[in-house]
Structures are given as structure tokens and as C-alpha cells.
Design a protein around this motif. Structure first.
Motif, short mmCIF file in Angstrom:
data_model
loop_
_atom_site.label_atom_id
_atom_site.label_comp_id
_atom_site.label_asym_id
_atom_site.label_seq_id
_atom_site.Cartn_x
_atom_site.Cartn_y
_atom_site.Cartn_z
N ALA A 137 0.84 -1.21 0.00
CA ALA A 137 0.00 0.00 0.00
C ALA A 137 0.87 1.26 0.00
CB ALA A 137 -0.93 -0.01 1.20
N LYS A 138 1.94 1.24 0.77
CA LYS A 138 2.85 2.39 0.78
C LYS A 138 3.51 2.59 -0.59
CE LYS A 138 3.97 2.02 5.69
NZ LYS A 138 5.00 1.70 6.69
N TYR A 139 3.90 1.47 -1.21
CA TYR A 139 4.51 1.55 -2.54
C TYR A 139 3.53 2.12 -3.55
CZ TYR A 139 6.79 0.12 -6.87
OH TYR A 139 7.37 0.13 -8.10
N ARG A 140 2.27 1.68 -3.49
CA ARG A 140 1.27 2.21 -4.42
C ARG A 140 1.05 3.70 -4.25
NH1 ARG A 140 -3.92 -0.42 -3.85
NH2 ARG A 140 -2.99 -2.15 -2.81
N ARG A 141 1.04 4.17 -3.02
CA ARG A 141 0.87 5.61 -2.78
C ARG A 141 2.06 6.40 -3.31
NH1 ARG A 141 -0.94 5.17 3.25
NH2 ARG A 141 0.76 3.89 2.99
N LEU A 142 3.29 5.91 -3.05
CA LEU A 142 4.48 6.60 -3.55
C LEU A 142 4.58 6.51 -5.08
CD1 LEU A 142 7.14 5.55 -0.88
CD2 LEU A 142 6.16 7.83 -1.24
N LEU A 143 4.08 5.42 -5.63
CA LEU A 143 4.11 5.25 -7.08
C LEU A 143 3.22 6.28 -7.78
CD1 LEU A 143 5.21 3.50 -9.40
CD2 LEU A 143 3.21 2.02 -9.12
N GLN A 144 2.12 6.62 -7.15
CA GLN A 144 1.24 7.66 -7.72
C GLN A 144 1.89 9.03 -7.68
OE1 GLN A 144 -2.46 7.31 -5.62
NE2 GLN A 144 -3.12 5.53 -6.80
N LYS A 145 2.73 9.28 -6.66
CA LYS A 145 3.38 10.59 -6.55
C LYS A 145 4.59 10.68 -7.47
CE LYS A 145 2.12 11.34 -1.73
NZ LYS A 145 2.63 11.47 -0.36
N ARG A 146 5.41 9.64 -7.53
CA ARG A 146 6.64 9.65 -8.33
C ARG A 146 6.72 8.38 -9.19
NH1 ARG A 146 8.21 11.33 -3.12
NH2 ARG A 146 8.90 13.49 -3.09
N PRO A 147 5.97 8.32 -10.30
CA PRO A 147 5.94 7.08 -11.09
C PRO A 147 7.27 6.77 -11.79
CG PRO A 147 4.64 8.79 -12.15
CD PRO A 147 5.06 9.33 -10.82
N PHE A 148 7.97 7.79 -12.30
CA PHE A 148 9.22 7.50 -12.99
C PHE A 148 10.28 7.00 -12.03
CE2 PHE A 148 13.44 8.67 -14.55
CZ PHE A 148 13.45 7.95 -15.73
N LEU A 149 10.37 7.62 -10.85
CA LEU A 149 11.39 7.25 -9.88
C LEU A 149 11.22 5.82 -9.38
CD1 LEU A 149 13.84 8.33 -8.31
CD2 LEU A 149 12.26 9.01 -6.52
N LEU A 150 9.99 5.40 -9.17
CA LEU A 150 9.75 4.08 -8.58
C LEU A 150 9.45 2.98 -9.60
CD1 LEU A 150 7.68 5.17 -5.49
CD2 LEU A 150 10.03 4.40 -5.55
N PHE A 151 9.11 3.35 -10.84
CA PHE A 151 8.84 2.32 -11.85
C PHE A 151 9.72 2.48 -13.08
CE2 PHE A 151 6.58 0.61 -15.51
CZ PHE A 151 6.38 -0.69 -15.08
N GLY A 152 9.77 3.67 -13.64
CA GLY A 152 10.50 3.89 -14.89
C GLY A 152 12.00 3.75 -14.74
N LEU A 153 12.57 4.34 -13.71
CA LEU A 153 14.02 4.29 -13.51
C LEU A 153 14.52 2.86 -13.26
CD1 LEU A 153 16.52 6.07 -13.44
CD2 LEU A 153 16.19 6.33 -10.98
N PRO A 154 13.88 2.08 -12.38
CA PRO A 154 14.33 0.69 -12.23
C PRO A 154 14.18 -0.12 -13.52
CG PRO A 154 12.96 1.29 -10.38
CD PRO A 154 12.89 2.42 -11.36
N PHE A 155 13.12 0.13 -14.27
CA PHE A 155 12.91 -0.57 -15.53
C PHE A 155 14.01 -0.26 -16.53
CE2 PHE A 155 11.03 -0.68 -19.80
CZ PHE A 155 10.74 -2.02 -19.88
N LEU A 156 14.32 1.03 -16.71
CA LEU A 156 15.37 1.42 -17.65
C LEU A 156 16.74 0.92 -17.19
CD1 LEU A 156 14.29 5.04 -18.61
CD2 LEU A 156 14.13 2.96 -19.98
N THR A 157 16.98 0.94 -15.89
CA THR A 157 18.24 0.43 -15.35
C THR A 157 18.40 -1.06 -15.64
OG1 THR A 157 18.12 2.08 -13.58
CG2 THR A 157 19.64 0.23 -13.25
N THR A 158 17.32 -1.80 -15.50
CA THR A 158 17.35 -3.23 -15.80
C THR A 158 17.64 -3.48 -17.27
OG1 THR A 158 15.76 -3.63 -14.03
CG2 THR A 158 16.03 -5.37 -15.66
#
Length: 116
Positions: A20-41
Motif C-alpha cells: 500500500a505504501k509503494y502504491r501511494r508513492l508510485l502515484q506521486k513519483r511514477p518515474f522514480l519508482l517504476f520507470g528508472l528501475p525498468f530502464l536500469t534493468t
């Protein structure tokens, strides 16, 4: 009342759970928590797979370079060796002025090109 599964709730619906905490932070900063790890991978995987791919192709090249020149030309053990000078003199000795044209036998129903 709620059925057999009513007392068991999914952990992501709880307010204090990690999901739940991750989902809330994901809504605030989607690139930092989803896009950046994806591109790094993706980029990191590319750098990790490049040496492995190069090694694969190097092994393939070494395997193909082991063939001798005769094998590359398709000349096996049971075929005669070809000497260019010998072939030249053998063809030069033939009488190419006296020859007879022979027609190839045609299959049934095939047009032979003879005009009647």
C-alpha cells in the motif's frame, strides 16, 4: 455473512502494508519508482549480455575456421584433386570444332519447341 474468505483480507488493502505504501508513492513519483528501475534493468542487461553474445559468436567463428580449404571448396577424400594447369591442357587437347548437337528427350506433354 461474508462467506468463508471474509476474515482473510489481501495484504495490499491494509493501509500500513509495504504494498500500500509503494502504491501511494508510485502515484506521486511514477518515474522514480517504476520507470528508472525498468530502464536500469534494460541497460544493465544489455551490458551483461554483450560479452556473452560476443563469446558465442567467437566460438562459432573458431568452429568454422577449422575447416580446411579442401572442405570449404567441397572436395572430399574420394574426389580427384584439381590442378588448373592440367585442366587447361586437357581442355586444350579436345577438338571443339567437331561436335554434334543432341536434343534432350522431353517428357510426355512437354513442349519440345519443334515447329512442324
Amino acid at each position: 455473512m461474508g462467506g468463508p474468505f471474509a476474515s482473510k483480507s489481501f495484504n495490499a488493502t491494509r493501509a500500513n502494508s509495504i504494498a500500500a505504501k509503494y502504491r501511494r508513492l508510485l502515484q506521486k513519483r511514477p518515474f522514480l519508482l517504476f520507470g528508472l528501475p525498468f530502464l536500469t534493468t534494460i541497460v544493465g542487461g544489455s551490458f551483461m549480455l554483450t560479452p556473452a553474445t560476443a563469446l558465442r559468436y567467437e566460438r562459432h567463428d573458431k568452429k568454422n575456421q577449422r575447416m580446411s580449404q579442401d572442405e570449404a571448396l567441397g572436395i572430399g577424400k574420394n574426389r580427384r584433386k584439381v590442378d588448373m594447369k592440367e585442366e587447361f591442357y586437357r581442355l586444350q587437347a579436345k577438338d571443339i570444332d567437331n561436335w554434334e548437337q543432341k536434343r534432350v528427350k522431353r517428357l510426355k506433354g512437354e513442349i519440345d519447341g519443334i515447329l512442324e
